[in-house]
Design an enzyme around this catalytic site. Structure first.
Site, PDB file in Angstrom:
ATOM      1  N   ASP A   1     -54.715  25.494  31.936  1.00 35.75           N
ATOM      2  CA  ASP A   1     -54.013  25.436  31.395  1.00 35.75           C
ATOM      3  C   ASP A   1     -52.851  25.808  30.564  1.00 35.75           C
ATOM      4  O   ASP A   1     -52.596  26.664  30.167  1.00 35.75           O
ATOM      5  CB  ASP A   1     -56.017  25.954  29.948  1.00 35.75           C
ATOM      6  CG  ASP A   1     -54.849  24.543  28.771  1.00 35.75           C
ATOM      7  OD1 ASP A   1     -54.310  24.347  29.043  1.00 35.75           O
ATOM      8  OD2 ASP A   1     -55.993  24.891  28.017  1.00 35.75           O
TER       9      ASP A   1
ATOM     10  N   GLN B   1     -47.991  20.138  31.610  1.00 33.29           N
ATOM     11  CA  GLN B   1     -49.231  20.586  31.036  1.00 33.29           C
ATOM     12  C   GLN B   1     -50.455  20.147  32.611  1.00 33.29           C
ATOM     13  O   GLN B   1     -50.839  19.200  32.479  1.00 33.29           O
ATOM     14  CB  GLN B   1     -49.842  20.544  29.924  1.00 33.29           C
ATOM     15  CG  GLN B   1     -51.007  21.428  29.462  1.00 33.29           C
ATOM     16  CD  GLN B   1     -50.685  22.518  29.228  1.00 33.29           C
ATOM     17  OE1 GLN B   1     -49.097  22.943  28.762  1.00 33.29           O
ATOM     18  NE2 GLN B   1     -51.189  24.133  29.017  1.00 33.29           N
TER      19      GLN B   1
ATOM     20  N   GLU C   1     -50.153  16.138  31.742  1.00 41.08           N
ATOM     21  CA  GLU C   1     -49.406  16.047  30.493  1.00 41.08           C
ATOM     22  C   GLU C   1     -47.829  15.934  30.183  1.00 41.08           C
ATOM     23  O   GLU C   1     -47.870  17.365  30.604  1.00 41.08           O
ATOM     24  CB  GLU C   1     -50.194  16.690  29.066  1.00 41.08           C
ATOM     25  CG  GLU C   1     -51.292  16.998  29.079  1.00 41.08           C
ATOM     26  CD  GLU C   1     -51.868  17.789  28.299  1.00 41.08           C
ATOM     27  OE1 GLU C   1     -51.998  17.374  27.202  1.00 41.08           O
ATOM     28  OE2 GLU C   1     -52.941  18.536  28.838  1.00 41.08           O
TER      29      GLU C   1
ATOM     30  N   HIS D   1     -51.776  19.425  19.265  1.00 35.05           N
ATOM     31  CA  HIS D   1     -51.379  17.696  19.703  1.00 35.05           C
ATOM     32  C   HIS D   1     -51.433  17.583  18.191  1.00 35.05           C
ATOM     33  O   HIS D   1     -52.019  16.466  17.800  1.00 35.05           O
ATOM     34  CB  HIS D   1     -52.585  18.300  19.769  1.00 35.05           C
ATOM     35  CG  HIS D   1     -52.846  18.432  21.824  1.00 35.05           C
ATOM     36  ND1 HIS D   1     -51.893  18.253  22.398  1.00 35.05           N
ATOM     37  CD2 HIS D   1     -53.904  18.656  22.734  1.00 35.05           C
ATOM     38  CE1 HIS D   1     -52.265  18.346  23.646  1.00 35.05           C
ATOM     39  NE2 HIS D   1     -53.675  19.036  23.234  1.00 35.05           N
TER      40      HIS D   1
ATOM     41  N   HIS E   1     -52.084  12.090  27.232  1.00 40.48           N
ATOM     42  CA  HIS E   1     -53.402  12.979  27.241  1.00 40.48           C
ATOM     43  C   HIS E   1     -54.504  12.416  28.174  1.00 40.48           C
ATOM     44  O   HIS E   1     -55.903  12.415  28.322  1.00 40.48           O
ATOM     45  CB  HIS E   1     -53.792  14.071  25.887  1.00 40.48           C
ATOM     46  CG  HIS E   1     -54.092  14.910  25.933  1.00 40.48           C
ATOM     47  ND1 HIS E   1     -55.547  15.378  27.116  1.00 40.48           N
ATOM     48  CD2 HIS E   1     -54.141  16.174  25.196  1.00 40.48           C
ATOM     49  CE1 HIS E   1     -55.724  16.847  27.322  1.00 40.48           C
ATOM     50  NE2 HIS E   1     -55.125  16.999  26.002  1.00 40.48           N
TER      51      HIS E   1
ATOM     52  N   TYR F   1     -57.430  12.270  31.466  1.00 32.13           N
ATOM     53  CA  TYR F   1     -58.204  12.237  31.779  1.00 32.13           C
ATOM     54  C   TYR F   1     -58.364  12.268  33.271  1.00 32.13           C
ATOM     55  O   TYR F   1     -58.920  10.603  33.109  1.00 32.13           O
ATOM     56  CB  TYR F   1     -59.382  12.733  31.344  1.00 32.13           C
ATOM     57  CG  TYR F   1     -59.222  13.545  30.186  1.00 32.13           C
ATOM     58  CD1 TYR F   1     -58.479  13.965  29.383  1.00 32.13           C
ATOM     59  CD2 TYR F   1     -60.201  14.871  30.448  1.00 32.13           C
ATOM     60  CE1 TYR F   1     -58.540  14.591  27.676  1.00 32.13           C
ATOM     61  CE2 TYR F   1     -59.909  16.242  29.523  1.00 32.13           C
ATOM     62  CZ  TYR F   1     -59.362  15.362  28.211  1.00 32.13           C
ATOM     63  OH  TYR F   1     -59.216  16.751  26.870  1.00 32.13           O
TER      64      TYR F   1
ATOM     65  N   ASN G   1     -49.191  19.371  22.535  1.00 34.29           N
ATOM     66  CA  ASN G   1     -49.294  21.259  22.653  1.00 34.29           C
ATOM     67  C   ASN G   1     -49.134  22.020  20.912  1.00 34.29           C
ATOM     68  O   ASN G   1     -49.148  21.391  20.343  1.00 34.29           O
ATOM     69  CB  ASN G   1     -48.664  21.368  24.161  1.00 34.29           C
ATOM     70  CG  ASN G   1     -49.433  22.384  24.661  1.00 34.29           C
ATOM     71  OD1 ASN G   1     -49.663  23.860  24.289  1.00 34.29           O
ATOM     72  ND2 ASN G   1     -49.087  21.763  26.580  1.00 34.29           N
ATOM     73  N   ARG G   2     -48.934  23.073  21.666  1.00 36.07           N
ATOM     74  CA  ARG G   2     -49.272  23.909  20.632  1.00 36.07           C
ATOM     75  C   ARG G   2     -47.394  24.624  19.487  1.00 36.07           C
ATOM     76  O   ARG G   2     -46.979  24.418  20.541  1.00 36.07           O
ATOM     77  CB  ARG G   2     -49.634  25.360  20.777  1.00 36.07           C
ATOM     78  CG  ARG G   2     -51.237  24.778  21.301  1.00 36.07           C
ATOM     79  CD  ARG G   2     -51.861  26.166  22.308  1.00 36.07           C
ATOM     80  NE  ARG G   2     -53.571  26.039  22.578  1.00 36.07           N
ATOM     81  CZ  ARG G   2     -53.804  25.080  23.536  1.00 36.07           C
ATOM     82  NH1 ARG G   2     -52.758  24.677  24.191  1.00 36.07           N
ATOM     83  NH2 ARG G   2     -55.160  24.955  23.289  1.00 36.07           N
TER      84      ARG G   2
HETATM   85  C1  GLA Z   1     -54.321  20.422  25.671  1.00 37.51           C
HETATM   86  C2  GLA Z   1     -54.548  21.946  25.852  1.00 37.51           C
HETATM   87  C3  GLA Z   1     -56.057  22.251  26.509  1.00 37.51           C
HETATM   88  C4  GLA Z   1     -56.956  21.744  25.413  1.00 37.51           C
HETATM   89  C5  GLA Z   1     -57.254  20.249  25.526  1.00 37.51           C
HETATM   90  C6  GLA Z   1     -57.587  19.222  24.361  1.00 37.51           C
HETATM   91  O1  GLA Z   1     -54.895  19.791  27.636  1.00 37.51           O
HETATM   92  O2  GLA Z   1     -53.772  22.362  26.464  1.00 37.51           O
HETATM   93  O3  GLA Z   1     -56.234  23.241  25.470  1.00 37.51           O
HETATM   94  O4  GLA Z   1     -56.520  21.958  23.760  1.00 37.51           O
HETATM   95  O5  GLA Z   1     -55.149  19.688  25.052  1.00 37.51           O
HETATM   96  O6  GLA Z   1     -58.974  20.115  24.539  1.00 37.51           O
END
Ligand code: GLA
Length: 362
Positions: free
Chosen positions: A261, A299, A327, A120, A191, A193, A94-95
């Site tokens: 998100d 997340q 996540e 990430h 991560h 999907y 994450n950020r």
């Molecule tokens: C995470 C982030 C999203 C995006 C995805 C990858 O889930 O929170 O904003 O960056 O990864 O695309």
């Protein structure tokens, strides 16, 4: 239970690796698959590149096996540009705002790869590294990666280990461990999907989240610091609700995310044993996924940036909402948010985290 390198791309090196640990003949830069299977019919394929979860095949309500993960059939696809399909993300998932944080009085500058922010793990995160693979018991594979001091701007040499184990109860357990020779920050996650139908979008999947609050974000998807009650908002998944029911709501936070998100604050908090965080049910296939974790947050991301440009398994173009991610994590930007649970790992101490993906059917 069986462990075997996937026959499709099997190399002798991979066999040796799975059976005896690293051998001199192994090409460490070759994407190599490993497979875990159980008697209940679950099949999991893992890759040494990004310690990636390439596929999870589980039965639907009629007993038919299907793959519930987005990704690629051709393993080298993982080395191309893609949004972290099934990968381990780190050193900090994450950020981190502006790619900066201060630890023990020193300001560290990280790579910025999401506009002005760090996302990430940076330009070459753990998802883009080759990990060393080792059989870790009859039903487990352990991946190890040593991240150098200063990599992507982070302090400390960090040794990260991720062990995937499958059980006869159709659970995939992911155990994360890390240690550093210097103080640093760590937030590891997977991560994956998920699309439990294996096709189409996830808007009719029904989601339950064990979270009474979430962390609202600014335009750069950085938490504002507030822990906001989900009650009365499109973020209330305390009762199972279709993902698509409120995804287009006229709501500031939904608009900022382009859908969901956001980090949810798990009611159980950080726990010693994995606690139920989320349950997803797909009415079309009958498949159920439960996510249990020791982490304080998750997340919930609805694949809002997928726009059809990536062709994945079976040549299918992955469009918006083709999958959802859950996540498990410490909250985004924790290194700059003193009120959030700390993601600091002190030099010489160890980091541990466990997440379980448990599959069943109705
Ligand atoms: C995470 C982030 C999203 C995006 C995805 C990858 O889930 O929170 O904003 O960056 O990864 O695309």
């Amino acid at each position: 239970m069986k462990i075997s390198p996937n026959s499709a791309a099997l190399s002798v090196a991979a066999l040796l690796l799975a059976a005896c640990g690293p051998a001199p003949s192994i090409q460490p830069d070759r994407v190599t698959p490993y497979r875990l299977t159980n008697q209940a019919g679950m099949e999991v394929t893992l890759l040494n590149y990004g310690a990636t979860l390439q596929s999870i095949k589980v039965p639907d309500r009629a007993g038919k096996l299907g793959d519930v993960l987005l990704g690629f059939d051709v393993l080298d696809g993982y080395k191309g540009t893609h949004p972290y399909f099934g990968a381990i993300v780190g050193r900090y998932g994450n950020r981190i705002a502006k790619g900066r944080f201060t630890l023990n009085g020193v300001e560290y500058k990280l790579a910025t790869n999401d506009k002005t922010n760090h996302l990430h793990g940076g330009l070459k995160g753990f998802d883009k590294a080759f990990w060393r693979a080792r059989e870790a018991g009859p039903n487990a594979i352990e991946f190890t990666y040593v991240s150098a001091d200063g990599e992507e701007g982070y302090p400390g040499t960090l040794t990260a280990k991720v062990t995937y184990t499958i059980t006869e109860a159709n659970e995939l357990r992911i155990a994360y461990e890390a240690s550093s020779d210097k103080g640093t920050v760590v937030n590891l996650t997977n991560h994956a999907y998920f699309n439990l139908a294996g096709t189409g979008d996830i808007l009719k999947h029904e989601l339950l989240l064990k979270a009474d609050r979430f962390t609202p974000v600014d335009a750069g998807l950085i938490p504002t610091g507030e822990l906001r009650a989900v009650s009365g908002t499109p973020f209330d998944f305390t009762n199972a609700t279709a993902v698509g029911a409120r995804i287009a709501a006229n709501d500031e936070q939904i608009k900022l995310g382009g859908g969901y998100d956001h980090n949810f604050v798990l009611t159980a908090g950080a726990s010693a044993e994995p606690a139920l965080a989320a349950q997803v049910y797909d009415p079309s296939s009958g498949r159920v996924l439960e996510v249990l974790t020791t982490e304080p947050g998750v997340q919930f991301y609805t694949g809002n940036f997928l726009d059809g440009t990536i062709k994945g398994k079976g040549g299918v173009s992955y469009g918006k909402n083709a999958a959802l991610c859950l996540e498990t994590q410490h909250f985004p930007d924790s290194p700059n948010q003193p009120s959030f649970p700390s993601a600091v790992l002190k030099g010489g101490s160890s980091y541990r985290s466990t997440t379980v993906f448990r599959f069943s059917r109705r």
